[in-house]
Design an enzyme around this catalytic site. Structure first.
Site, mmCIF file in Angstrom:
data_model
loop_
_atom_site.group_PDB
_atom_site.id
_atom_site.type_symbol
_atom_site.label_atom_id
_atom_site.label_comp_id
_atom_site.label_asym_id
_atom_site.label_seq_id
_atom_site.Cartn_x
_atom_site.Cartn_y
_atom_site.Cartn_z
ATOM 1 N N GLY A 177 18.468 -12.288 46.670
ATOM 2 C CA GLY A 177 17.831 -11.178 47.379
ATOM 3 C C GLY A 177 16.337 -11.381 47.530
ATOM 4 O O GLY A 177 15.783 -11.241 48.617
ATOM 5 N N GLU B 10 12.917 -20.019 39.969
ATOM 6 C CA GLU B 10 13.884 -19.506 39.000
ATOM 7 C C GLU B 10 15.276 -19.997 39.421
ATOM 8 O O GLU B 10 15.599 -19.967 40.607
ATOM 9 C CB GLU B 10 13.884 -17.974 38.986
ATOM 10 C CG GLU B 10 14.749 -17.430 37.849
ATOM 11 C CD GLU B 10 14.712 -15.895 37.748
ATOM 12 O OE1 GLU B 10 14.114 -15.238 38.613
ATOM 13 O OE2 GLU B 10 15.293 -15.395 36.789
ATOM 14 N N HIS C 80 9.203 -6.063 38.286
ATOM 15 C CA HIS C 80 9.214 -7.270 37.458
ATOM 16 C C HIS C 80 7.803 -7.684 37.021
ATOM 17 O O HIS C 80 7.654 -8.417 36.051
ATOM 18 C CB HIS C 80 9.821 -8.441 38.235
ATOM 19 C CG HIS C 80 11.297 -8.626 38.046
ATOM 20 N ND1 HIS C 80 11.912 -8.573 36.813
ATOM 21 C CD2 HIS C 80 12.282 -8.913 38.936
ATOM 22 C CE1 HIS C 80 13.213 -8.804 36.973
ATOM 23 N NE2 HIS C 80 13.475 -9.012 38.248
ATOM 24 N N GLU D 21 11.477 -6.059 42.602
ATOM 25 C CA GLU D 21 10.575 -7.214 42.441
ATOM 26 C C GLU D 21 9.209 -6.757 41.961
ATOM 27 O O GLU D 21 8.589 -7.398 41.106
ATOM 28 C CB GLU D 21 10.452 -7.998 43.746
ATOM 29 C CG GLU D 21 11.776 -8.448 44.364
ATOM 30 C CD GLU D 21 12.701 -9.172 43.413
ATOM 31 O OE1 GLU D 21 12.213 -9.843 42.481
ATOM 32 O OE2 GLU D 21 13.940 -9.053 43.584
ATOM 33 N N GLU E 107 10.428 -12.547 42.157
ATOM 34 C CA GLU E 107 9.249 -11.825 41.682
ATOM 35 C C GLU E 107 8.059 -12.706 41.316
ATOM 36 O O GLU E 107 7.246 -12.322 40.467
ATOM 37 C CB GLU E 107 9.661 -11.002 40.451
ATOM 38 C CG GLU E 107 9.993 -11.831 39.180
ATOM 39 C CD GLU E 107 11.476 -12.108 38.970
ATOM 40 O OE1 GLU E 107 12.227 -12.089 39.971
ATOM 41 O OE2 GLU E 107 11.878 -12.358 37.822
ATOM 42 N N ASN E 108 7.897 -13.892 41.929
ATOM 43 C CA ASN E 108 6.763 -14.772 41.623
ATOM 44 C C ASN E 108 5.467 -13.967 41.492
ATOM 45 O O ASN E 108 5.186 -13.104 42.309
ATOM 46 C CB ASN E 108 6.588 -15.788 42.751
ATOM 47 C CG ASN E 108 7.901 -16.360 43.207
ATOM 48 O OD1 ASN E 108 8.614 -16.943 42.422
ATOM 49 N ND2 ASN E 108 8.241 -16.137 44.466
HETATM 50 N N1 0A1 Z 1 14.819 -12.945 39.618
HETATM 51 C C1 0A1 Z 1 15.265 -12.567 40.916
HETATM 52 C C2 0A1 Z 1 16.551 -13.137 41.339
HETATM 53 C C3 0A1 Z 1 16.643 -14.581 41.600
HETATM 54 C C4 0A1 Z 1 17.292 -15.386 40.684
HETATM 55 C C5 0A1 Z 1 17.524 -16.705 40.930
HETATM 56 C C6 0A1 Z 1 17.082 -17.195 42.131
HETATM 57 O O1 0A1 Z 1 17.328 -18.498 42.422
HETATM 58 C C7 0A1 Z 1 18.214 -19.175 41.646
HETATM 59 C C8 0A1 Z 1 16.424 -16.416 43.041
HETATM 60 C C9 0A1 Z 1 16.200 -15.099 42.760
HETATM 61 C C10 0A1 Z 1 15.512 -11.092 40.921
HETATM 62 O O2 0A1 Z 1 16.066 -10.566 39.958
HETATM 63 O O3 0A1 Z 1 15.207 -10.454 41.899
HETATM 64 ZN ZN ZN Z 2 15.360 -9.163 39.009
#
Ligand code: 0A1
Ligand code: ZN
Length: 832
Positions: A258, A118, A298, A295, A261-262
């Site tokens: 941080g 992401e 998500h 996470e 959420e893979n």
């Molecule tokens: N989706 C994750 C946050 C996240 C967003 C971007 C990243 O790399 C560019 C990494 C993590 C969350 O909301 O926890």
């Molecule tokens: Zn998030």
């Protein structure tokens, strides 16, 4: 500069192709990893041209239905003509994970391989339709050296593993849930493993695994407890169960954000996993629980139902932050929890809206998507969901969530789809509420009291001033929660630009506690008397109102001081603090907040123009007034709570110690030396630094010696180095310390990010000079990490003339042919 073209929400088009399945094979080698990607394609319209995203890739081969094709490149995309309605596409690429210091795509953290996809990192792994509305079923085979990388992980369930020639081995994973590529993950390494299990409400056993650096397994126990609590909480609160055989978390030290959420394989910044009493503060423990929950949540809000495009990011993030906030108030909630949430909005989000990066929670234009993981999208997004929750009530909100999942499970949808589900489930019209998604900026809510012949009422009006991105604003539906001291609570729903509310008949004019629980993300303008503010500070039943009343008093006082005048608010504030310190202790968490002098950052939010020197001096003066006038009572309270083994008492002790650092110099020293846990030790050290005590050097040196082997703890040390007075002249030395590492964003954020965000020395000629050397160097290593720390500098127009000139020159100097797209977008906006 590496400028990226701006994309607009209004230009959304469905993808020309869909990819229903993706088979990946990774032959992992430190500098030459080979990726084979086999996609099952179908046309989604009539366009025969398949345009695939790719960055930093070496293309090895392309085959369409088994035949080699020579693709062409157009605007950085790989273009392939596909004649048939469906086809199988095989692409082989080679990548260098070791050279990947941007930490996007496949990279190395310590001795392990890991991924971050992401928002648009998957295109650094293979050529692909790197957009969230293309959902595929993934099968991933990972091949690596067995001795070096005994654990091979990817999304979903493990289907096969075995030995290969030359000391190598493999594992094949299959994820049955279709997902966008930003949720793909791979990890290969040699970790310690903490295992547990969870039985879902419907009786399925789920294997829980947390992978951490060798020797740190026990430090994952708190994260495991938080995970199990999260799984149960989501079943109990939203009826949402986990949907795979196992749930894995891997903690890595090199990570830009941080956590991520893979699907089935969350990857975490180690600082949000590892904790024990000796190395983590109470706040760290709470943060870990909140991020683990975030996470995990998500899995439904983000993964099962995902975003159609990145403009909809708040669909998953605002909602998931709201869910993790609800969780936190159940898990370890105190009166300070909501106060801290409000502080994030009022200091960071309001500042974002007051600067060149102002955007609605659903942005309309984006160049570099990484720049839009903002407090606006996340935290203001969560405030918007909180308002919906309040409007619909608990049962109504749950009904809306149920309908949202019923309609959209397995889909990539928009914020409108979410609000429509809420509206339809409750049979209400939320079309005006959707304005919160379209409009940027901070509404200013003006309160006027009406007191006539024993009748009390309020005239409320709202106005959102123009922002850098949007000139025209309209009124938004606003819940205004109030308490009339001694007469009960109510929520007034403001719909229009101006409305009058009659609140009944009273013998005396009641005292209004406005915006209880920070019921809407607005700024309040209310000429309430100083005496009433002091009464609120001491007596309101809502914690946010009490802390806010103190701030409103201080704002009046500081505004007067900046004009060289005195103000009666000083005496009232001190008197209220005295009252709070001498009354029986009922809520230590809340008192801990009331006994903090607002930061210079918080004060900056009170004024449009920033008189930095004036604010720094005002803050010092407030601290010394408290010391001189209240030492005896505060010290008594300190004595009373300092040995109590309880979280609230520790928070209060730390606040008091910070206020009294100068006169308690020896006490600070003793507390540090005798600390029973990190909350006490870090609190004492921070107090020494805040008071700039003579012993702070010795304490910092002691701390570095004790914890040199623990990078997460050393980040606390780096933060204090960034904050302390005299930071700039010590920077060279600190950066040579083994605790610092240019390539690790936790380290650079702790030192450089903290310096920019909190240290007034940043805003000196020498500070700007230093940044003009440091930021380009950091940008060349990690653009995302650099872009995430320059926010305060983008506010340059709000400073005095000398700093304005210095900052403008600094920002202009950062615009070079080497500047990243991330930093370039921010600079472009700031200098426009
Ligand atoms: N989706 C994750 C946050 C996240 C967003 C971007 C990243 O790399 C560019 C990494 C993590 C969350 O909301 O926890
Ligand atoms: Zn998030």
């Amino acid at each position: 500069m590496a400028n990226k073209p701006v994309k607009r929400l209004a230009d959304y088009k469905a993808p020309a192709f869909l990819i229903s399945a993706l088979d990946l094979t990774f032959e992992l080698h430190d500098t030459q990893t080979r990726v084979t990607a086999v996609s099952t394609l179908t046309k989604n319209g009539t366009d025969p041209l398949l345009r695939l995203d790719g960055e930093q890739l070496e293309l090895v081969s392309v085959e369409l239905d088994g035949k080699a094709v020579t693709p062409r490149f157009e605007e950085g995309q790989l273009v392939i003509e596909v004649a048939k309605d469906s086809a199988t596409l095989k692409i082989v690429t080679q990548i260098d994970p070791t050279a990947n210091t941007a930490l996007e795509g496949l990279y190395r953290s310590g001795g392990a391989f890991c991924t971050q996809c992401e928002a648009e990192g998957f295109r650094r792994i293979t050529y692909f339709l790197d957009r969230p509305d293309v959902l595929a079923v993934y099968t991933t085979k990972v091949i690596a050296d067995k001795a070096q990388y005994p654990q091979l992980l990817s999304n979903g369930n493990l289907v096969e593993s075995g030995e290969l020639e030359g000391g190598r081995h493999f594992a094949t994973w299959h994820d049955p849930h279709p997902k966008p590529c930003y949720l793909f993950a791979l990890v290969a390494g040699d970790f310690d493993l903490l295992e547990d299990s969870f039985t879902t409400a419907s009786g399925r056993d789920v294997l829980l695994q947390i992978f951490v650096d060798k020797g740190r397994r026990v430090q994952a126990r708190h994260a495991m407890e938080a995970l199990k609590f999260s799984m149960k909480w989501d079943e109990d609160t939203y009826g949402l169960e986990y949907d795979l055989d196992r749930f894995m978390i891997v903690a890595v030290d090199f990570f830009n954000m941080g956590a991520m959420e893979n699907k089935g394989l969350n990857i975490f910044n180690a600082k949000y996993v590892l904790a024990d009493d000796d190395t983590a503060t109470d706040q760290d423990f709470d943060n870990i629980a909140a991020i683990i929950a975030h996470e995990y949540f998500h899995n439904w809000t983000g993964n099962r139902v995902t975003c159609r495009d990145w403009f909809q990011l708040s669909l998953k993030e605002g909602l998931t932050v709201f869910r993790d906030q609800q969780f936190s108030s159940d898990w370890a909630g105190s009166s300070a929890t909501r106060i801290k949430e409000a502080q994030v909005i009022r200091t960071l989000q309001f500042a974002e809206d007051a600067g060149p990066m102002s955007h609605p929670i659903r942005p309309l234009e984006v160049a570099e998507m990484n720049n839009f993981y903002t407090v606006t999208v996340y935290n203001k997004g969560a405030e918007v969901i909180r308002m919906l929750n309040g409007l619909l009530g608990k049962a109504g909100f749950r009904a809306g969530m149920d309908l949202y999942f019923k309609r959209h499970d397995g889909q990539a949808v928009t914020c409108d789809d979410f609000v429509d589900a809420m509206a339809d489930a409750n049979d209400v019209d939320l079309s005006r509420f959707k304005g919160w998604y379209r409009q940027s900026g901070t509404p200013v809510l003006t309160v006027r009291e009406i007191w006539e012949n024993g009748h009390y009422g309020l005239k409320l009006s709202q106005l959102t001033p123009p922002t850098s991105d949007q000139a025209e604003k309209g009124p938004l539906p606003l819940p205004f929660a109030i308490e009339l001291l001694g007469h009960g609570k109510d929520v007034l729903q403001l719909q229009d630009a101006e409305q009058t509310f009659a609140l009944g008949q009273f013998d005396e004019k009641p005292i209004l506690a406005p915006l209880c629980g920070f019921s809407a993300p607005v700024k309040l303008v209310f000429e309430q008397s100083d005496d009433e503010l002091a009464a609120l500070m001491e007596k309101a039943s809502d914690g946010f109102v009490r802390v806010d009343a103190a701030e409103r008093l201080l704002q009046r006082l500081v505004a007067a001081w900046l004009q060289g005048q005195e103000h009666p608010a000083l005496e009232l504030w001190l008197r209220s603090l005295h009252g709070i310190a001498t009354r029986p202790l009922t809520d230590a968490f809340l008192d801990a907040e009331l006994f903090k002098v607002p930061s210079v950052n918080a004060m900056q939010g009170w004024f449009e123009q920033i008189d930095l020197d004036g604010l720094v001096a005002a803050r010092q003066r407030l601290r010394s007034q408290v010391r001189e006038r209240l030492f005896a009572v505060l010290h008594d309270r300190y004595q009373m709570v300092k040995d109590v083994k309880e979280k609230g008492a520790r928070a209060l002790t730390n606040s008091l110690l910070t206020l009294l650092a100068e006169p308690l110099e020896q006490g600070v020293f003793d507390r540090y030396q005798q600390a029973r846990n990190m909350t006490e030790r870090q609190g004492a050290l921070a107090a020494a630094v805040a008071g700039d005590l003579a012993n702070s050097d010795a304490l910092l040196a002691d701390f570095a010696e004790r914890f040199e082997d623990n990078p997460q703890v050393m980040d606390k040390w780096l933060m204090l180095q960034g904050q302390r007075s005299g930071a700039l002249k010590r920077m060279g030395k600190v950066m040579e310390h083994s605790a610092f590492n240019w390539n690790n964003p936790n380290r650079t954020r702790a030192l450089i990010g903290t310096f920019i965000a909190t240290n007034p020395e940043c805003h000196t000629e020498a500070g700007y000079q230093w940044l003009s050397e440091v930021l380009p160097k950091l940008d060349a290593i990690n653009p995302q990490a650099t872009a995430r720390m320059v926010g305060p500098l983008l506010q340059w127009r709000r400073f005095d003339q000398k700093r304005r000139q210095g900052l403008e020159a600094l920002l202009k100097g950062l615009q070079t042919p080497h500047t990243s797209a991330d930093l370039g977008e921010l600079l472009g906006k700031a200098l426009k």
